[in-house]
Design a protein around this motif. Structure first.
Motif, short mmCIF file in Angstrom:
data_model
loop_
_atom_site.label_atom_id
_atom_site.label_comp_id
_atom_site.label_asym_id
_atom_site.label_seq_id
_atom_site.Cartn_x
_atom_site.Cartn_y
_atom_site.Cartn_z
N GLY A 13 16.20 43.95 -9.17
CA GLY A 13 16.22 44.70 -7.92
C GLY A 13 16.42 46.18 -8.17
O GLY A 13 17.12 46.87 -7.43
N SER A 15 14.21 48.58 -8.11
CA SER A 15 13.20 49.49 -7.56
C SER A 15 13.79 50.51 -6.59
O SER A 15 13.22 51.58 -6.38
N ILE A 18 20.80 50.04 -4.44
CA ILE A 18 21.93 49.82 -5.36
C ILE A 18 21.43 49.54 -6.78
O ILE A 18 21.98 50.06 -7.76
N ARG A 38 9.47 43.36 -8.11
CA ARG A 38 8.14 42.74 -7.99
C ARG A 38 7.04 43.80 -8.15
O ARG A 38 7.26 44.98 -7.84
N ASN A 41 6.88 47.88 -8.56
CA ASN A 41 7.90 48.57 -7.78
C ASN A 41 9.00 49.24 -8.62
O ASN A 41 9.61 50.21 -8.18
N ASP A 62 9.23 38.31 -10.00
CA ASP A 62 9.88 37.82 -8.79
C ASP A 62 11.02 36.93 -9.29
O ASP A 62 10.78 35.95 -10.00
N VAL A 63 12.25 37.27 -8.92
CA VAL A 63 13.39 36.54 -9.49
C VAL A 63 13.47 35.09 -9.03
O VAL A 63 14.22 34.30 -9.60
N ASN A 89 21.22 41.69 -9.27
CA ASN A 89 21.40 42.51 -8.07
C ASN A 89 20.37 42.24 -6.97
O ASN A 89 20.66 42.46 -5.80
N SER A 140 27.51 40.55 -5.09
CA SER A 140 27.75 39.72 -3.90
C SER A 140 27.80 40.64 -2.69
O SER A 140 27.03 41.60 -2.61
N TYR A 154 22.93 34.44 4.51
CA TYR A 154 23.31 35.50 3.56
C TYR A 154 24.75 35.30 3.08
O TYR A 154 25.05 35.38 1.88
N LYS A 158 26.06 34.63 -0.74
CA LYS A 158 26.93 35.59 -1.41
C LYS A 158 28.29 34.98 -1.76
O LYS A 158 28.89 35.33 -2.77
N GLY A 185 30.66 46.76 0.36
CA GLY A 185 30.76 46.75 1.83
C GLY A 185 29.45 47.24 2.41
O GLY A 185 28.38 46.76 2.02
N ILE A 187 26.71 49.72 2.49
CA ILE A 187 26.16 50.75 1.61
C ILE A 187 24.86 51.27 2.21
O ILE A 187 24.04 50.49 2.71
N THR A 189 21.46 51.96 2.25
CA THR A 189 20.20 51.66 1.54
C THR A 189 19.17 51.19 2.56
O THR A 189 19.49 51.02 3.74
P1 NAP Z 1 17.37 46.97 -1.01
O1 NAP Z 1 17.38 48.45 -0.92
O2 NAP Z 1 16.69 46.18 0.06
O3 NAP Z 1 16.75 46.57 -2.44
C1 NAP Z 1 16.60 45.22 -2.78
C2 NAP Z 1 16.12 45.11 -4.20
O4 NAP Z 1 15.98 43.72 -4.53
C3 NAP Z 1 14.77 45.75 -4.40
O5 NAP Z 1 14.74 46.38 -5.66
C4 NAP Z 1 13.83 44.56 -4.38
O6 NAP Z 1 12.69 44.75 -5.20
C5 NAP Z 1 14.68 43.50 -5.03
N1 NAP Z 1 14.20 42.15 -4.72
C6 NAP Z 1 14.27 41.49 -3.55
N2 NAP Z 1 13.70 40.28 -3.66
C7 NAP Z 1 13.27 40.18 -4.94
C8 NAP Z 1 12.60 39.17 -5.69
N3 NAP Z 1 12.26 38.00 -5.12
N4 NAP Z 1 12.30 39.40 -6.98
C9 NAP Z 1 12.62 40.58 -7.56
N5 NAP Z 1 13.27 41.58 -6.91
C10 NAP Z 1 13.58 41.37 -5.62
O7 NAP Z 1 18.84 46.38 -1.11
P2 NAP Z 1 20.23 47.02 -1.60
O8 NAP Z 1 20.96 47.44 -0.39
O9 NAP Z 1 20.02 47.96 -2.71
O10 NAP Z 1 20.95 45.68 -2.12
C11 NAP Z 1 21.06 45.34 -3.48
C12 NAP Z 1 22.03 44.16 -3.59
O11 NAP Z 1 23.28 44.53 -3.04
C13 NAP Z 1 21.56 42.93 -2.82
O12 NAP Z 1 21.90 41.77 -3.54
C14 NAP Z 1 22.36 43.01 -1.54
O13 NAP Z 1 22.54 41.74 -0.96
C15 NAP Z 1 23.66 43.58 -2.06
N6 NAP Z 1 24.47 44.24 -1.05
C16 NAP Z 1 24.00 45.30 -0.33
C17 NAP Z 1 24.82 45.89 0.62
C18 NAP Z 1 24.39 47.06 1.44
O14 NAP Z 1 25.14 47.43 2.35
N7 NAP Z 1 23.25 47.67 1.19
C19 NAP Z 1 26.09 45.40 0.84
C20 NAP Z 1 26.54 44.32 0.10
C21 NAP Z 1 25.73 43.76 -0.86
P3 NAP Z 1 11.16 44.79 -4.64
O15 NAP Z 1 10.74 46.19 -4.90
O16 NAP Z 1 10.45 43.79 -5.48
O17 NAP Z 1 11.20 44.46 -3.18
#
Ligand code: NAP
Length: 246
Positions: A13, A15, A18, A38, A41, A62-63, A89, A140, A154, A158, A185, A187, A189
């Motif tokens: 993840g 791309s 986080i 994927r 990206n 794709d994970v 991640n 998580s 979700y 987690k 918490g 974040i 994004t």
């Molecule tokens: P994001 O901006 O939506 O990015 C998600 C990342 O996961 C992207 O790089 C995406 O890559 C990748 N991904 C999704 N499905 C995939 C798959 N099947 N195979 C390969 N890659 C895949 O999300 P984020 O906010 O950075 O979140 C990152 C992690 O932190 C996640 O696990 C999320 O649950 C966790 N988290 C986030 C928050 C928050 O507030 N943002 C809070 C708690 C936890 P592609 O380019 O391939 O789509």
């Protein structure tokens, strides 16, 4: 001398959001980072790291595809001879109130957020156990600790990650492989943009530190857990949530 000089790291993840910040953090410490997402990206993340003098490459996977994950670990070990750090991640949301949640909303979230961590860790553990060294960090969420209306799928994925990592930590500790969890918490994004921009909730009121988290806040915690300084820490959940949940 960087704290990750000579280390080989995989970040899924990577791309954007986080994962990208984690990849940049590890690379800035000297790690060679394989940035996974994927399609093409993750190319931009790897290119940006290389442009700023770091070591990185992109890997398209794709994970949720177990064969692709096996290929990722195999190619990493073939090319670099080892694997030191795995950051699981990649994650998605498919929010819906329970009565409206489709089975596919459940299945997709569990496959991406939980089952993919199982596949990744199973493959990554082989070289790490052989090396008698390794760092696994799974991302998580505060939602896995507190629950959240509209996120039963979700939250389950987690929370499952936490139980999974604690069990794994106990299994592989004798081989000096540590397994820890970072639970962010709210974040700022792509994943949370809609929630953050909706005027319905005053998020700051729920966050004692009074601000949203940044991807860099999470990356700093991952960097610590992946470092040699954290060699006596395993099976832990490090919350990076501004005090939202204590
Ligand atoms: P994001 O901006 O939506 O990015 C998600 C990342 O996961 C992207 O790089 C995406 O890559 C990748 N991904 C999704 N499905 C995939 C798959 N099947 N195979 C390969 N890659 C895949 O999300 P984020 O906010 O950075 O979140 C990152 C992690 O932190 C996640 O696990 C999320 O649950 C966790 N988290 C986030 C928050 C928050 O507030 N943002 C809070 C708690 C936890 P592609 O380019 O391939 O789509």
């Amino acid at each position: 001398m960087g704290q990750f000089d000579g280390k080989i790291a995989i970040v899924t993840g990577a791309s954007r959001g986080i994962g990208r910040a984690i990849a940049e953090r590890l690379a800035s410490g000297g790690a060679t980072v394989i940035c996974v997402a994927r399609g093409a990206n993750a190319d931009a993340t790897a290119q940006a790291i290389v442009a700023s003098g770091g070591k990185a490459s992109a890997f398209s996977a794709d994970v949720t595809d177990a064969a692709a994950v096996d290929g990722l670990i195999k190619q990493t070990v073939e090319q670099h001879g080892r694997l030191d750090i795995l950051v699981s991640n990649a994650g998605i949301t498919r929010d819906q109130l329970m009565l409206r949640m489709k089975r596919s909303d459940w299945d997709e979230v569990v496959a991406t957020n939980l089952t993919a961590a199982f596949t990744l860790c199973q493959a990554a553990l082989k070289p790490m156990i052989r090396q008698r060294a390794g760092r696994i960090v799974a991302i998580s969420s505060v939602v896995g600790q507190m629950g959240n209306a509209g996120q039963a799928n979700y939250a389950a994925s987690k929370a499952g990650l936490i139980g999974f990592c604690k069990s794994l930590a106990r299994e592989v500790a004798s081989r000096q492989v540590t397994v820890n969890v970072v639970a962010p918490g709210l974040i700022d994004t792509d994943m949370t943009r809609a929630v953050i921009e909706s005027a319905k909730t005053d998020w700051a009121a729920h966050i004692p530190l009074g601000r949203l988290g940044s991807p860099a806040d999470v990356a700093a915690a991952v960097g610590f857990l992946a470092s040699d300084e954290a060699s006596y820490i395993t099976g832990q959940v490090l919350a990076v949530n501004g005090g939202m949940y204590m």
